[in-house]
Design an enzyme around this catalytic site. Structure first.
Site, PDB file in Angstrom:
ATOM      1  N   HIS A   1       7.811   2.307  -4.425  1.00  0.00           N
ATOM      2  CA  HIS A   1       9.005   1.396  -3.930  1.00  0.00           C
ATOM      3  C   HIS A   1       9.629   0.598  -4.913  1.00  0.00           C
ATOM      4  O   HIS A   1       9.069  -0.573  -5.010  1.00  0.00           O
ATOM      5  CB  HIS A   1       8.302   0.696  -2.722  1.00  0.00           C
ATOM      6  CG  HIS A   1       9.400  -0.013  -1.728  1.00  0.00           C
ATOM      7  ND1 HIS A   1       9.411  -0.313  -0.642  1.00  0.00           N
ATOM      8  CD2 HIS A   1      10.552  -0.755  -2.066  1.00  0.00           C
ATOM      9  CE1 HIS A   1      10.434  -1.093  -0.002  1.00  0.00           C
ATOM     10  NE2 HIS A   1      11.114  -1.144  -1.124  1.00  0.00           N
TER      11      HIS A   1
ATOM     12  N   HIS B   1       2.852   1.052   7.143  1.00  0.00           N
ATOM     13  CA  HIS B   1       2.870  -0.544   6.838  1.00  0.00           C
ATOM     14  C   HIS B   1       1.362  -1.187   7.722  1.00  0.00           C
ATOM     15  O   HIS B   1       1.385  -0.997   8.983  1.00  0.00           O
ATOM     16  CB  HIS B   1       3.886  -1.221   7.526  1.00  0.00           C
ATOM     17  CG  HIS B   1       3.985  -2.637   6.691  1.00  0.00           C
ATOM     18  ND1 HIS B   1       4.902  -2.644   5.605  1.00  0.00           N
ATOM     19  CD2 HIS B   1       3.450  -3.725   7.016  1.00  0.00           C
ATOM     20  CE1 HIS B   1       4.510  -3.963   5.194  1.00  0.00           C
ATOM     21  NE2 HIS B   1       3.927  -4.612   5.992  1.00  0.00           N
ATOM     22  N   ASP B   2       0.615  -1.563   6.848  1.00  0.00           N
ATOM     23  CA  ASP B   2      -0.807  -2.029   7.214  1.00  0.00           C
ATOM     24  C   ASP B   2      -1.687  -0.826   8.194  1.00  0.00           C
ATOM     25  O   ASP B   2      -2.477  -1.515   8.697  1.00  0.00           O
ATOM     26  CB  ASP B   2      -0.559  -3.254   8.324  1.00  0.00           C
ATOM     27  CG  ASP B   2      -0.140  -4.321   7.378  1.00  0.00           C
ATOM     28  OD1 ASP B   2      -0.194  -4.254   6.190  1.00  0.00           O
ATOM     29  OD2 ASP B   2       0.370  -5.275   8.028  1.00  0.00           O
TER      30      ASP B   2
ATOM     31  N   GLU C   1      11.154   4.873  -1.837  1.00  0.00           N
ATOM     32  CA  GLU C   1      11.718   4.007  -0.591  1.00  0.00           C
ATOM     33  C   GLU C   1      12.116   2.800  -1.365  1.00  0.00           C
ATOM     34  O   GLU C   1      11.832   2.395  -2.456  1.00  0.00           O
ATOM     35  CB  GLU C   1      10.538   3.675   0.362  1.00  0.00           C
ATOM     36  CG  GLU C   1       9.348   2.934  -0.261  1.00  0.00           C
ATOM     37  CD  GLU C   1       8.228   2.889   0.771  1.00  0.00           C
ATOM     38  OE1 GLU C   1       8.298   3.644   1.763  1.00  0.00           O
ATOM     39  OE2 GLU C   1       7.479   1.759   0.694  1.00  0.00           O
TER      40      GLU C   1
ATOM     41  N   GLY D   1      -0.699   2.328   1.088  1.00  0.00           N
ATOM     42  CA  GLY D   1      -0.755   1.777   0.023  1.00  0.00           C
ATOM     43  C   GLY D   1      -1.812   0.906  -0.101  1.00  0.00           C
ATOM     44  O   GLY D   1      -2.813   1.029  -0.722  1.00  0.00           O
ATOM     45  N   HIS D   2      -1.365  -0.368   0.208  1.00  0.00           N
ATOM     46  CA  HIS D   2      -2.121  -1.680   0.067  1.00  0.00           C
ATOM     47  C   HIS D   2      -3.750  -1.526   0.835  1.00  0.00           C
ATOM     48  O   HIS D   2      -4.535  -1.848  -0.077  1.00  0.00           O
ATOM     49  CB  HIS D   2      -1.533  -2.965   0.771  1.00  0.00           C
ATOM     50  CG  HIS D   2      -2.111  -4.176   0.472  1.00  0.00           C
ATOM     51  ND1 HIS D   2      -2.167  -5.078  -0.197  1.00  0.00           N
ATOM     52  CD2 HIS D   2      -3.037  -5.067   1.515  1.00  0.00           C
ATOM     53  CE1 HIS D   2      -2.795  -6.107  -0.501  1.00  0.00           C
ATOM     54  NE2 HIS D   2      -3.369  -6.005   0.666  1.00  0.00           N
TER      55      HIS D   2
END
Length: 237
Positions: A43, A190-191, A70, A213-214
Site C-alpha cells: 500500500h 484489516h485487523d 492498494e 499485514g500488521h
C-alpha cells in the site's frame, strides 16, 4: 481455500527506520511465497513512509503469486498501477495523512469516479477490488461500478470479536452473500489475526482472499522471538 495475501508495509517501515536495506523487502516477499503465502500486498502512500513507489516496480519481477497494490487512486497512484500491472488493484479512500485505512467507499456518492477509474484498470487487464464497509446498499453500489471484487473492511468485526461479540459477523456474511449474488467476488482485510481469522473464514461465504499485514508481522516477531534470543545465546557461549 481462501488465499492469504501478506501485506509487507511493516517490513518497509522497519527498513526505512534505519536507512539501508535491512530487512530486504524483496527477499522477504520471496520468502513469504516460499513459506506458502499466496500473494503479496503493498500500500504505497504519497509520502512513501513505508512502501516506496520504486518498491512497487522492483517487486513486479519478484512476486510469482498474486500481486496486489492498494491505495487511494490519485493520479500518481493510477499511473503507477497502470505501469506495473499487478494482478489486482484495491482502491482505498484513505486521506494522505491517514495512519492506516479507516473507512470504505461511499459507492453511491463516488459511483461515477469509481466507474471511470475501474474502467481504466480493466482496460489494462488489472483485476479491481474496492474497499467497503459491511453495508448492503454500499455493496449494491459497488456492483454498479463494475468492480470485479470488494474488500470488506473488517476493523469493526475484529474489535467486536475481541470483546466476545461474535454477532458482529452477521453484517459481513450478509454483504458477502449479496456480493456473490450480484457477481462480485469477496476479499477482506484489516485487523484480521490468528485470534479471529478462523471464525471469520468459517462464517463468510465465498471468501476468496484475505490481506493481512500488521497482525501477521507482529505475531511473527513475537512467535519467533524466543528462537532468535536462544540462537544469540548459543553463539555467545
Amino acid at each position: 481455500m481462501t488465499k492469504l495475501s501478506v501485506n509487507i508495509n511493516k517490513i518497509a517501515t522497519l527498513r526505512n527506520s534505519r536507512g539501508g536495506n535491512t530487512p530486504n523487502l524483496l527477499k522477504v516477499a520471496k520468502d513469504i511465497e516460499s513459506f506458502g503465502g499466496q500473494g503479496i500486498t503493498i500500500h504505497p502512500r504519497p509520502d512513501e513512509r513505508h512502501i516506496r513507489y520504486q518498491d512497487a516496480y522492483d517487486l513486479k519481477s519478484i512476486v510469482q503469486t498474486e500481486y496486489n497494490i492498494e491505495g487511494n487512486p490519485i493520479s500518481k497512484f493510477v499511473e503507477l498501477v497502470v505501469a506495473v500491472k499487478p494482478t489486482q488493484v484495491t482502491l482505498v479512500p484513505d486521506a494522505e495523512d491517514a495512519i492506516t485505512s479507516n473507512a470504505g467507499w461511499d459507492t453511491r456518492k463516488h459511483k461515477d469516479f469509481l466507474q471511470e477509474i475501474i474502467s481504466e484498470f480493466k482496460r489494462n487487464g488489472i483485476r479491481t477490488s474496492i474497499f467497503v464497509d459491511p453495508v448492503l446498499d454500499v455493496i449494491e453500489g459497488a456492483a454498479e461500478t463494475g468492480t470485479d471484487r470488494i474488500e470488506l473492511y473488517t476493523e469493526e468485526f475484529a474489535s467486536e470479536f475481541a470483546k466476545g461479540n461474535k454477532k458482529s459477523i452477521t453484517s459481513y456474511a450478509d454483504c458477502a452473500q449479496l456480493a456473490i449474488q450480484m457477481g462480485v467476488g469477496v476479499n477482506a482485510g484489516h485487523d484480521l489475526s490468528l485470534e479471529n481469522i478462523k471464525f471469520f473464514k468459517e462464517n463468510i461465504p465465498g471468501l476468496l482472499e484475505v490481506s493481512i499485514g500488521h497482525a501477521l508481522i507482529s505475531e511473527s516477531i513475537y512467535l519467533g522471538l524466543e528462537n532468535v534470543v536462544n540462537m544469540y545465546l548459543h553463539r555467545l557461549k
